[in-house]
Write an enzyme that holds these catalytic residues in place. Sequence first.
Site, PDB file in Angstrom:
ATOM      1  N   VAL A   2      17.737  -1.239  -3.159  1.00 33.31           N
ATOM      2  CA  VAL A   2      16.547  -1.736  -3.225  1.00 33.31           C
ATOM      3  C   VAL A   2      15.663  -2.414  -1.968  1.00 33.31           C
ATOM      4  CG1 VAL A   2      16.796  -2.355  -5.734  1.00 33.31           C
ATOM      5  CG2 VAL A   2      17.219  -4.209  -4.001  1.00 33.31           C
TER       6      VAL A   2
ATOM      7  N   HIS B  36      16.847   2.628  -8.308  1.00 37.64           N
ATOM      8  CA  HIS B  36      16.723   1.310  -8.976  1.00 37.64           C
ATOM      9  C   HIS B  36      15.587   0.487  -8.309  1.00 37.64           C
ATOM     10  CE1 HIS B  36      21.142   1.755  -9.703  1.00 37.64           C
ATOM     11  NE2 HIS B  36      20.767   2.323 -10.779  1.00 37.64           N
TER      12      HIS B  36
ATOM     13  N   ASN C 224      33.891   5.968   1.994  1.00 36.21           N
ATOM     14  CA  ASN C 224      34.054   4.539   1.257  1.00 36.21           C
ATOM     15  C   ASN C 224      35.368   4.132   1.981  1.00 36.21           C
ATOM     16  OD1 ASN C 224      34.207   2.258  -0.518  1.00 36.21           O
ATOM     17  ND2 ASN C 224      32.926   3.382  -1.641  1.00 36.21           N
TER      18      ASN C 224
HETATM   19  C1  BJW Z   1      31.061   0.252   1.983  1.00 34.02           C
HETATM   20  C2  BJW Z   1      30.979  -0.483   2.970  1.00 34.02           C
HETATM   21  C3  BJW Z   1      30.763  -0.007   4.243  1.00 34.02           C
HETATM   22  C4  BJW Z   1      31.536  -1.554   1.488  1.00 34.02           C
HETATM   23  N1  BJW Z   1      30.361   1.488   4.105  1.00 34.02           N
HETATM   24  N2  BJW Z   1      31.171   1.700   1.860  1.00 34.02           N
HETATM   25  C5  BJW Z   1      27.384   4.307 -19.544  1.00 34.02           C
HETATM   26  C6  BJW Z   1      28.544   3.782 -19.614  1.00 34.02           C
HETATM   27  C7  BJW Z   1      28.593   2.465 -19.323  1.00 34.02           C
HETATM   28  C8  BJW Z   1      27.732   1.648 -19.346  1.00 34.02           C
HETATM   29  C9  BJW Z   1      26.199   2.366 -19.407  1.00 34.02           C
HETATM   30  C10 BJW Z   1      26.237   3.498 -19.587  1.00 34.02           C
HETATM   31  N3  BJW Z   1      24.832   3.987 -19.282  1.00 34.02           N
HETATM   32  C11 BJW Z   1      24.119   2.886 -19.102  1.00 34.02           C
HETATM   33  C12 BJW Z   1      24.893   1.912 -19.115  1.00 34.02           C
HETATM   34  C13 BJW Z   1      24.598   0.477 -19.068  1.00 34.02           C
HETATM   35  C14 BJW Z   1      24.366  -0.057 -17.638  1.00 34.02           C
HETATM   36  C15 BJW Z   1      25.508   0.169 -16.861  1.00 34.02           C
HETATM   37  O1  BJW Z   1      25.664   1.064 -15.993  1.00 34.02           O
HETATM   38  N4  BJW Z   1      26.539  -0.784 -16.801  1.00 34.02           N
HETATM   39  C16 BJW Z   1      27.931  -0.780 -16.123  1.00 34.02           C
HETATM   40  C17 BJW Z   1      28.026  -1.798 -15.037  1.00 34.02           C
HETATM   41  C18 BJW Z   1      28.971  -0.855 -17.158  1.00 34.02           C
HETATM   42  N5  BJW Z   1      23.213   0.681 -16.907  1.00 34.02           N
HETATM   43  C19 BJW Z   1      22.139   0.205 -17.287  1.00 34.02           C
HETATM   44  O2  BJW Z   1      21.917  -0.820 -17.864  1.00 34.02           O
HETATM   45  C20 BJW Z   1      21.026   1.126 -16.517  1.00 34.02           C
HETATM   46  N6  BJW Z   1      19.808   1.195 -17.704  1.00 34.02           N
HETATM   47  C21 BJW Z   1      19.978   2.284 -18.631  1.00 34.02           C
HETATM   48  O3  BJW Z   1      21.008   3.031 -18.619  1.00 34.02           O
HETATM   49  O4  BJW Z   1      18.955   2.076 -19.593  1.00 34.02           O
HETATM   50  C22 BJW Z   1      19.002   2.954 -20.561  1.00 34.02           C
HETATM   51  C23 BJW Z   1      17.684   2.872 -21.262  1.00 34.02           C
HETATM   52  C24 BJW Z   1      17.231   4.047 -21.965  1.00 34.02           C
HETATM   53  C25 BJW Z   1      15.856   3.870 -22.168  1.00 34.02           C
HETATM   54  C26 BJW Z   1      15.179   2.732 -22.355  1.00 34.02           C
HETATM   55  C27 BJW Z   1      15.528   1.703 -21.755  1.00 34.02           C
HETATM   56  C28 BJW Z   1      17.060   1.533 -21.416  1.00 34.02           C
HETATM   57  C29 BJW Z   1      20.145   0.312 -15.407  1.00 34.02           C
HETATM   58  C30 BJW Z   1      21.019   0.155 -14.262  1.00 34.02           C
HETATM   59  C31 BJW Z   1      20.087  -0.784 -13.325  1.00 34.02           C
HETATM   60  C32 BJW Z   1      21.211  -1.399 -12.000  1.00 34.02           C
HETATM   61  N7  BJW Z   1      20.683  -2.225 -11.473  1.00 34.02           N
HETATM   62  C33 BJW Z   1      21.104  -2.888 -10.105  1.00 34.02           C
HETATM   63  C34 BJW Z   1      20.276  -4.127 -10.066  1.00 34.02           C
HETATM   64  C35 BJW Z   1      19.138  -3.858  -9.154  1.00 34.02           C
HETATM   65  C36 BJW Z   1      18.531  -4.853  -8.552  1.00 34.02           C
HETATM   66  C37 BJW Z   1      19.269  -5.677  -7.691  1.00 34.02           C
HETATM   67  O5  BJW Z   1      19.818  -5.341  -6.529  1.00 34.02           O
HETATM   68  O6  BJW Z   1      19.394  -6.869  -7.960  1.00 34.02           O
HETATM   69  O7  BJW Z   1      21.548  -1.837  -9.279  1.00 34.02           O
HETATM   70  S1  BJW Z   1      22.972  -3.249 -10.712  1.00 34.02           S
HETATM   71  C38 BJW Z   1      23.574  -3.045  -9.069  1.00 34.02           C
HETATM   72  O8  BJW Z   1      24.617  -1.914  -9.140  1.00 34.02           O
HETATM   73  C39 BJW Z   1      22.348  -2.491  -8.289  1.00 34.02           C
HETATM   74  C40 BJW Z   1      23.044  -1.381  -7.633  1.00 34.02           C
HETATM   75  O9  BJW Z   1      22.008  -0.404  -7.235  1.00 34.02           O
HETATM   76  C41 BJW Z   1      23.951  -0.753  -8.572  1.00 34.02           C
HETATM   77  C42 BJW Z   1      25.268   0.041  -8.080  1.00 34.02           C
HETATM   78  O10 BJW Z   1      25.991  -0.889  -7.195  1.00 34.02           O
HETATM   79  P1  BJW Z   1      26.421  -0.108  -5.808  1.00 34.02           P
HETATM   80  O11 BJW Z   1      25.318   0.165  -4.815  1.00 34.02           O
HETATM   81  O12 BJW Z   1      27.428   0.714  -6.248  1.00 34.02           O
HETATM   82  O13 BJW Z   1      27.285  -1.404  -5.105  1.00 34.02           O
HETATM   83  P2  BJW Z   1      28.762  -2.177  -5.488  1.00 34.02           P
HETATM   84  O14 BJW Z   1      28.703  -3.534  -4.656  1.00 34.02           O
HETATM   85  O15 BJW Z   1      29.103  -2.137  -6.717  1.00 34.02           O
HETATM   86  O16 BJW Z   1      29.546  -1.248  -4.517  1.00 34.02           O
HETATM   87  C43 BJW Z   1      29.683  -1.314  -3.186  1.00 34.02           C
HETATM   88  C44 BJW Z   1      30.628  -0.190  -2.727  1.00 34.02           C
HETATM   89  O17 BJW Z   1      30.441  -0.076  -1.246  1.00 34.02           O
HETATM   90  C45 BJW Z   1      32.086  -0.468  -2.822  1.00 34.02           C
HETATM   91  O18 BJW Z   1      32.710   0.732  -3.389  1.00 34.02           O
HETATM   92  C46 BJW Z   1      32.670  -0.704  -1.203  1.00 34.02           C
HETATM   93  O19 BJW Z   1      34.145  -0.407  -1.217  1.00 34.02           O
HETATM   94  C47 BJW Z   1      31.627   0.055  -0.516  1.00 34.02           C
HETATM   95  N8  BJW Z   1      31.598  -0.549   0.779  1.00 34.02           N
HETATM   96  N9  BJW Z   1      31.244  -1.679   2.664  1.00 34.02           N
HETATM   97  C48 BJW Z   1      30.623   2.126   2.898  1.00 34.02           C
HETATM   98  N10 BJW Z   1      30.469  -0.691   5.238  1.00 34.02           N
END
Ligand code: BJW
Length: 251
Positions: A105, A121, A221
């Site tokens: 974001v 997102h 990663n």
């Molecule tokens: C490095 C490094 C370096 C470190 N170099 N690497 C199917 C199965 C199960 C659950 C679900 C499913 N489908 C949907 C769901 C529910 C849910 C979900 O996924 N839940 C799971 C957690 C279980 N999904 C949703 O709710 C989504 N919506 C949805 O499905 O709606 C359906 C719908 C349909 C119709 C009407 C209404 C609804 C929405 C998901 C929204 C996610 N939002 C967030 C917050 C955004 C705002 C904010 O920032 O505050 O997005 S959550 C958060 O996670 C954020 C990120 O974009 C997202 C991903 O995280 P990311 O980027 O992977 O970060 P990290 O911290 O997890 O990982 C960092 C990585 O970097 C690590 O691996 C490190 O090792 C690595 N790293 N240093 C390279 N220097």
Amino acid sequence: MQIDVPATLGATLRGARRVVVFTGAGMSAESGVPTFRDDLTGLWSRFDAERLATPEAFHADPDLVWGWYEWRRARVRRAEPNPGHLATAEIETLVPGSVVITQNVDDLHERAGSRAPIHLHGSLFAPRCIGEDAHPADVPDTDPGDGGRIPPPRCTHCGALVRPGVVWFGEQLPIAALNAAVEAASSCDVLLTVGTSGVVYPAAEIPRIAMLSGAMVIQVNPEPTPLDRICAVNLRGTAAQVLPALIASAR
Ligand code: BJW
């Protein structure tokens, strides 16, 4: 740290018609932006990001959630793109037609020169009101220092509370962005998945869609992730180390 990138990957990149770079919070970590699943620091260490990033949390305590996002927005404004963001923009020059899809974001891809990153997102810089018409809001830049509660402003059109323009858990992703991401993943030769834990859906499907469409999926990663098994190559290093080495091998 010196990262050895297999020489064949440079040729693969150079020969690609379309590369997708799919990024997560790890991409911005070396710019000083904490990853989503890092422990929160300072005043925020008592909270869990997964619980703050929900509509329920905002409705229960808007000042708390708005304060958290204002603190993050100020941190991102102070951050600069790192060599990983710059190398990503260079891939777009090297392989025209390439696309950046980000879950982040922040605006660091744009500031590094990426043309039109797809934000799955949302953005910290696109607040809108919670009223039916979701009016975009013009919110002045402030620096809340170490953070704390801040009451969200009211919409100047309808008086509703203003909320961050991000996608919270349980909310639908912006449909145009999701469609564009699926189209790009289905039609690329190479997908680089960088700095994402691959646990949040539907975004985590993007590398799998590319793999099933015949693309080579390469992961950058430092840690293993659930995406390891669908990736042809797993490069264990950071974005700012690996991506410049990868692009150098492709020049
Ligand atoms: C490095 C490094 C370096 C470190 N170099 N690497 C199917 C199965 C199960 C659950 C679900 C499913 N489908 C949907 C769901 C529910 C849910 C979900 O996924 N839940 C799971 C957690 C279980 N999904 C949703 O709710 C989504 N919506 C949805 O499905 O709606 C359906 C719908 C349909 C119709 C009407 C209404 C609804 C929405 C998901 C929204 C996610 N939002 C967030 C917050 C955004 C705002 C904010 O920032 O505050 O997005 S959550 C958060 O996670 C954020 C990120 O974009 C997202 C991903 O995280 P990311 O980027 O992977 O970060 P990290 O911290 O997890 O990982 C960092 C990585 O970097 C690590 O691996 C490190 O090792 C690595 N790293 N240093 C390279 N220097």
